[in-house]
Design an enzyme around this catalytic site. Sequence first.
Site, PDB file in Angstrom:
ATOM      1  N   ASP A 116       0.835  -1.210   0.000  1.00 27.72           N
ATOM      2  CA  ASP A 116       0.000   0.000   0.000  1.00 27.72           C
ATOM      3  C   ASP A 116       0.869   1.259   0.000  1.00 27.72           C
ATOM      4  OD1 ASP A 116      -2.623  -0.736  -0.085  1.00 27.72           O
ATOM      5  OD2 ASP A 116      -2.990  -0.619   2.056  1.00 27.72           O
ATOM      6  N   THR A 127      -8.439  -4.522   0.540  1.00 23.87           N
ATOM      7  CA  THR A 127      -7.196  -5.245   0.808  1.00 23.87           C
ATOM      8  C   THR A 127      -7.450  -6.692   1.240  1.00 23.87           C
ATOM      9  OG1 THR A 127      -7.254  -3.937   2.819  1.00 23.87           O
ATOM     10  CG2 THR A 127      -5.470  -3.497   1.317  1.00 23.87           C
ATOM     11  N   ILE A 147      -4.678   0.580  -2.443  1.00 24.78           N
ATOM     12  CA  ILE A 147      -5.293  -0.723  -2.736  1.00 24.78           C
ATOM     13  C   ILE A 147      -6.560  -0.822  -1.894  1.00 24.78           C
ATOM     14  CG2 ILE A 147      -5.040  -3.253  -2.646  1.00 24.78           C
ATOM     15  CD1 ILE A 147      -2.035  -2.891  -3.018  1.00 24.78           C
ATOM     16  N   ASP A 148      -7.695  -0.551  -2.510  1.00 22.82           N
ATOM     17  CA  ASP A 148      -8.953  -0.698  -1.776  1.00 22.82           C
ATOM     18  C   ASP A 148      -9.391  -2.157  -1.886  1.00 22.82           C
ATOM     19  OD1 ASP A 148     -11.223   0.327  -0.313  1.00 22.82           O
ATOM     20  OD2 ASP A 148     -12.373   0.014  -2.131  1.00 22.82           O
ATOM     21  N   ASP A 151      -6.231   6.034  -2.266  1.00 26.98           N
ATOM     22  CA  ASP A 151      -6.369   4.724  -1.632  1.00 26.98           C
ATOM     23  C   ASP A 151      -5.622   3.756  -2.541  1.00 26.98           C
ATOM     24  OD1 ASP A 151      -6.907   2.399  -0.394  1.00 26.98           O
ATOM     25  OD2 ASP A 151      -9.068   2.722  -0.194  1.00 26.98           O
ATOM     26  N   ASP A 192     -11.472   6.503   0.313  1.00 27.53           N
ATOM     27  CA  ASP A 192     -12.306   5.509  -0.393  1.00 27.53           C
ATOM     28  C   ASP A 192     -13.212   6.174  -1.422  1.00 27.53           C
ATOM     29  OD1 ASP A 192     -11.583   3.210   1.142  1.00 27.53           O
ATOM     30  OD2 ASP A 192     -12.994   3.779   2.717  1.00 27.53           O
ATOM     31  N   GLU A 245      -4.014   6.614   2.927  1.00 31.93           N
ATOM     32  CA  GLU A 245      -4.473   5.855   4.083  1.00 31.93           C
ATOM     33  C   GLU A 245      -3.312   5.504   5.018  1.00 31.93           C
ATOM     34  OE1 GLU A 245      -6.574   2.394   2.872  1.00 31.93           O
ATOM     35  OE2 GLU A 245      -7.056   1.813   4.929  1.00 31.93           O
TER      36      GLU A 245
HETATM   37  C1  2IP Z   1     -12.207  -0.852   3.015  1.00 37.39           C
HETATM   38  C2  2IP Z   1     -12.737  -1.843   2.004  1.00 37.39           C
HETATM   39  C3  2IP Z   1     -13.865  -2.593   2.654  1.00 37.39           C
HETATM   40  C4  2IP Z   1     -15.044  -1.670   2.940  1.00 37.39           C
HETATM   41  C5  2IP Z   1     -14.561  -0.498   3.800  1.00 37.39           C
HETATM   42  C6  2IP Z   1     -13.310   0.174   3.226  1.00 37.39           C
HETATM   43  O1  2IP Z   1     -10.998  -0.289   2.560  1.00 37.39           O
HETATM   44  O2  2IP Z   1     -13.190  -1.211   0.842  1.00 37.39           O
HETATM   45  O3  2IP Z   1     -14.222  -3.630   1.808  1.00 37.39           O
HETATM   46  O4  2IP Z   1     -16.047  -2.395   3.610  1.00 37.39           O
HETATM   47  O5  2IP Z   1     -15.571   0.441   3.891  1.00 37.39           O
HETATM   48  O6  2IP Z   1     -12.873   1.203   4.051  1.00 37.39           O
HETATM   49  P1  2IP Z   1     -17.215  -3.223   2.859  1.00 37.39           P
HETATM   50  O7  2IP Z   1     -16.541  -4.220   1.945  1.00 37.39           O
HETATM   51  O8  2IP Z   1     -17.985  -3.853   3.974  1.00 37.39           O
HETATM   52  O9  2IP Z   1     -17.979  -2.209   2.085  1.00 37.39           O
HETATM   53  P2  2IP Z   1      -9.542  -1.059   2.699  1.00 37.39           P
HETATM   54  O10 2IP Z   1      -9.654  -2.392   2.089  1.00 37.39           O
HETATM   55  O11 2IP Z   1      -8.637  -0.116   1.920  1.00 37.39           O
HETATM   56  O12 2IP Z   1      -9.251  -1.072   4.163  1.00 37.39           O
HETATM   57 CA    CA Z   2     -10.096   1.607   1.271  1.00 38.42          CA
END
Ligand code: 2IP
Ligand code: CA
Length: 391
Positions: A56, A162, A159-160, A157, A310, A81
């Site tokens: 990341d 993760t 890598i969303d 962000d 995000d 992040e």
């Molecule tokens: C996270 C990721 C999660 C999401 C959460 C994000 O970011 O996208 O999947 O939750 O809101 O902050 P959900 O999948 O329940 O919507 P990261 O993976 O960068 O921590």
């Molecule tokens: Ca994210």
Amino acid sequence: MKISELVQELVNSAERGASIARAIRAESELLDLLVQEKKGEQKNPRFVQDFKTLADVLVQEMMKYELSKRFPGIGENIYGEESNKFTNILGETVTVQIFPDHRQTAELLCKVLDGNEKAAKLLTSELYRDIVIDPGPELQMLGDLQVDVNDIGVWIDPIDSTAQYIDGLDGAVSDSVMVQNGLQCVVVLVGVYLKSSGLPIMGVANRPFTRLENSQWQGESMWGVSFNQTRVFSIQTHEKEAGKVAKETNNDVKKLSVLMSQSELQIIQELFGRYMGIRHAAGAGYKLLGVIQGHCDAYVLSKGSTFKWDTCGPHAILLALGGGIISFKFLEDAFSKIADSSMKYQLKYNAPDNESLTGGAKWSNSQGLVAYRSLAELKQVIDIYQTTPTN
Ligand code: 2IP
Ligand code: CA
């Protein structure tokens, strides 16, 4: 600063981020580090207990480096992040950054990776790969549009999703073009906002793992600009077609389909589920792209579990399309009020939602969100919320 030049640079940087994310999963040396179980007791006084965080940070720092090279001074206004400081159990700290000389970067990475030269070299070669991708013909529509470099901030962000990235499973495509989980939910997100208004003006979203071709993952990239009266976006027609197919396979074509987190409150799922088709998918970025690409009409989240990084990039794309993202709490307001001054209601990115937010929650979208593709869809969501009894 010319907006079209910044878009080109962001599109290239996001693609480089995507290519690093793919390389880590494709090279066994790096993949081993990624999926290594975190042991409670570490024998080595390691800097990196968690390789995912290093991945990341590297993507984030690479973007910072590339953008600063092109637009001097922008670096101080780029936020992400992760912190780029790693400390080992002896209390020594290293700051991960990208240097103009790749050998210096490789040395630093070797130190962070406890002497793993092979991994450090592989990562370094990805970081300096020459990547220029075509943002598409829409870029010309931006003409000579300019923005004041002193008035912009950037949220990244790297890598969303993760958790999906580490699991690395291919999400099975079920009844729709969207998956519920899997690598396809991973997205590299960059968003630019105006410090003066807090509104997002430019966003890039890159899905590194969109489809497999000859056992190799192919990605997709999209961008949007919503600045003053200018709205331009790059969404391709095949994506719009895919959206159409998704809706036609729905039994009731008039029914709105809404994306929700698996962990959304039961009461909210039931409330909307009475009148709308509810779909679940992992990843805040992936759900936002689902709305952008027209696979679903809205994304509803009642909790403060997303963050500025995000949503900033996809939010700019949604604004470019004529949609937006407002806080969930505004579902209680009259639609006409929101429609009359919809910019006032949009999520903002230049300050925490309120002063009482601290620690991890500081940059959260603290009151949840509703992302919509157009005001017509937002109206339906509000109508249902305001007319449905909760018992
Ligand atoms: C996270 C990721 C999660 C999401 C959460 C994000 O970011 O996208 O999947 O939750 O809101 O902050 P959900 O999948 O329940 O919507 P990261 O993976 O960068 O921590
Ligand atoms: Ca994210």
